[in-house]
Design a protein around this motif. Sequence first.
Motif, PDB file in Angstrom:
ATOM      1  N   THR A  26      80.055  96.438 -21.583  1.00  0.00           N
ATOM      2  CA  THR A  26      78.946  96.944 -22.389  1.00  0.00           C
ATOM      3  C   THR A  26      78.352  95.828 -23.243  1.00  0.00           C
ATOM      4  N   CYS A  27      79.205  94.940 -23.712  1.00  0.00           N
ATOM      5  CA  CYS A  27      78.733  93.820 -24.528  1.00  0.00           C
ATOM      6  C   CYS A  27      77.837  92.879 -23.732  1.00  0.00           C
ATOM      7  N   ASN A  28      78.033  92.883 -22.405  1.00  0.00           N
ATOM      8  CA  ASN A  28      77.237  92.005 -21.552  1.00  0.00           C
ATOM      9  C   ASN A  28      76.186  92.780 -20.759  1.00  0.00           C
ATOM     10  N   ARG A  29      75.997  94.053 -21.111  1.00  0.00           N
ATOM     11  CA  ARG A  29      75.093  94.899 -20.349  1.00  0.00           C
ATOM     12  C   ARG A  29      73.647  94.390 -20.425  1.00  0.00           C
ATOM     13  N   TYR A  30      73.237  93.958 -21.598  1.00  0.00           N
ATOM     14  CA  TYR A  30      71.848  93.503 -21.745  1.00  0.00           C
ATOM     15  C   TYR A  30      71.577  92.326 -20.804  1.00  0.00           C
ATOM     16  N   MET A  31      72.533  91.396 -20.725  1.00  0.00           N
ATOM     17  CA  MET A  31      72.359  90.236 -19.857  1.00  0.00           C
ATOM     18  C   MET A  31      72.289  90.660 -18.387  1.00  0.00           C
ATOM     19  N   LEU A  32      73.114  91.666 -18.025  1.00  0.00           N
ATOM     20  CA  LEU A  32      73.124  92.139 -16.639  1.00  0.00           C
ATOM     21  C   LEU A  32      71.832  92.857 -16.285  1.00  0.00           C
ATOM     22  N   LEU A  33      71.378  93.701 -17.212  1.00  0.00           N
ATOM     23  CA  LEU A  33      70.221  94.537 -16.908  1.00  0.00           C
ATOM     24  C   LEU A  33      68.903  93.771 -16.993  1.00  0.00           C
ATOM     25  N   ASN A  34      68.823  92.786 -17.890  1.00  0.00           N
ATOM     26  CA  ASN A  34      67.563  92.121 -18.133  1.00  0.00           C
ATOM     27  C   ASN A  34      67.532  90.656 -17.691  1.00  0.00           C
ATOM     28  N   GLY A  35      68.695  90.132 -17.315  1.00  0.00           N
ATOM     29  CA  GLY A  35      68.739  88.747 -16.857  1.00  0.00           C
ATOM     30  C   GLY A  35      68.360  88.634 -15.385  1.00  0.00           C
ATOM     31  N   ARG A  36      68.500  87.428 -14.903  1.00  0.00           N
ATOM     32  CA  ARG A  36      68.184  87.173 -13.494  1.00  0.00           C
ATOM     33  C   ARG A  36      69.448  87.277 -12.637  1.00  0.00           C
ATOM     34  N   ASN A  37      70.056  88.405 -12.700  1.00  0.00           N
ATOM     35  CA  ASN A  37      71.296  88.637 -11.965  1.00  0.00           C
ATOM     36  C   ASN A  37      70.972  89.422 -10.704  1.00  0.00           C
ATOM     37  N   ASP A  38      70.752  88.691  -9.616  1.00  0.00           N
ATOM     38  CA  ASP A  38      70.360  89.349  -8.367  1.00  0.00           C
ATOM     39  C   ASP A  38      71.466  90.234  -7.820  1.00  0.00           C
ATOM     40  N   GLU A  39      72.731  89.825  -8.000  1.00  0.00           N
ATOM     41  CA  GLU A  39      73.847  90.626  -7.494  1.00  0.00           C
ATOM     42  C   GLU A  39      73.867  92.002  -8.156  1.00  0.00           C
ATOM     43  N   TRP A  40      73.644  92.031  -9.461  1.00  0.00           N
ATOM     44  CA  TRP A  40      73.637  93.305 -10.179  1.00  0.00           C
ATOM     45  C   TRP A  40      72.487  94.192  -9.718  1.00  0.00           C
ATOM     46  N   LYS A  41      71.329  93.605  -9.507  1.00  0.00           N
ATOM     47  CA  LYS A  41      70.188  94.385  -9.048  1.00  0.00           C
ATOM     48  C   LYS A  41      70.440  94.963  -7.657  1.00  0.00           C
ATOM     49  N   LYS A  42      71.092  94.174  -6.813  1.00  0.00           N
ATOM     50  CA  LYS A  42      71.407  94.668  -5.467  1.00  0.00           C
ATOM     51  C   LYS A  42      72.413  95.810  -5.540  1.00  0.00           C
ATOM     52  N   MET A  43      73.359  95.711  -6.454  1.00  0.00           N
ATOM     53  CA  MET A  43      74.351  96.781  -6.597  1.00  0.00           C
ATOM     54  C   MET A  43      73.704  98.066  -7.081  1.00  0.00           C
ATOM     55  N   GLN A  44      72.650  97.943  -7.883  1.00  0.00           N
ATOM     56  CA  GLN A  44      71.951  99.142  -8.354  1.00  0.00           C
ATOM     57  C   GLN A  44      71.111  99.787  -7.258  1.00  0.00           C
ATOM     58  N   ASN A  45      70.895  99.065  -6.162  1.00  0.00           N
ATOM     59  CA  ASN A  45      70.185  99.640  -5.017  1.00  0.00           C
ATOM     60  C   ASN A  45      71.104 100.473  -4.131  1.00  0.00           C
ATOM     61  N   ASN A  46      72.350 100.561  -4.528  1.00  0.00           N
ATOM     62  CA  ASN A  46      73.328 101.377  -3.796  1.00  0.00           C
ATOM     63  C   ASN A  46      72.773 102.791  -3.609  1.00  0.00           C
ATOM     64  N   ILE A  47      72.838 103.303  -2.371  1.00  0.00           N
ATOM     65  CA  ILE A  47      72.257 104.606  -2.063  1.00  0.00           C
ATOM     66  C   ILE A  47      72.938 105.721  -2.855  1.00  0.00           C
TER      67      ILE A  47
END
Length: 325
Positions: free
Chosen positions: A124-145
């Motif tokens: 949670t402390c790193n959530r802002y960096m994950l959600l708003n940073g340039r983390n392509d892996e995290w964005k791909k994981m959010q595309n999970n069906i």
Amino acid sequence: MNIPAHIQNISTKAKQSMDLLRKIGANLYGYGLGPALCIYCSFIRPMLEYGIAIAILPEEQQKQLEDAQKYCIRLAQNIRTRHTIPTIVQLHMGDIPSMALRSAILKFKFVHRAISAPAFNFITCNRYMLLNGRNDEWKKMQNNILWQDHKILTNQYPLPRDPVAFIVAAHRKIEMENRRTAKPAVARARHARIWDPILYLPATRLQHHRLIKWRTHWLPSFPPKDCRCGFKKAKRDHYEFCPILAIMIQQLEQSIGTSKLSTKAPDQDILDFIINMLPTSEIGLTRGHWRTTWPTLLNTLRDIDILTHSEEEFEPERPAARLNH
């Protein structure tokens, strides 16, 4: 993380570990297929799952995981060969998802926990960096069906008691239906996602072998052999009308009764129909018609085994008897 090297390592470790367990009895001809699948799910599959919840797997590595699971399931049947032998029926009997779906489920749960975790959690402390940073892996994981379906579900009303479990169960059911469409042997099995009772209901080792081999279409033997009645290259559908088995089939029909028999599909084999009706506990076999249906079913499979191996000699075998309370 070096994904190809990681998948190679965990696949090799899982296969070697399962082969070791096979040698000490975790197979169809040792402890039985049911215990072997339990051992696989409890000790081996976690090896294959290690780290895949946070990794986006290329198609090649996903196939490598899938092949590793199939290899382990073949080892559970004491088959150690490079030949491709289908394992889809065994996966269905043990209610085991494909590694592709399992990987998607783990990623979905990770994303859900990361977003819904309490404020003091590390992620949670790193959530802002994950959600708003340039983390392509995290964005791909959010595309999970599954995650996408979860977001749609949580915008509706009323919500199921456990939305995460609801989504997972829905996708497990979709995979089950796909398996039933792809493989006739799965289509003939139970339509519910449960452990098949033939894996654990009380029977001798040889009787369990016959039940499992009938379910996996290894009984009658393949390629088809001549029946002792004289029928050439007899397949499954022959034995329901084989004159030598006529009395046994008649006993089965009388045991289950006309009311239940009327629900059988016209193209469904009576043995498949009865096996799909089996109770899910040993106590159920001591009640009602199962006191006679269960031993008659086992004796019928014994006779089919004898009939399909017309050139072999069988040792005398005590007929299956009814279970008492």
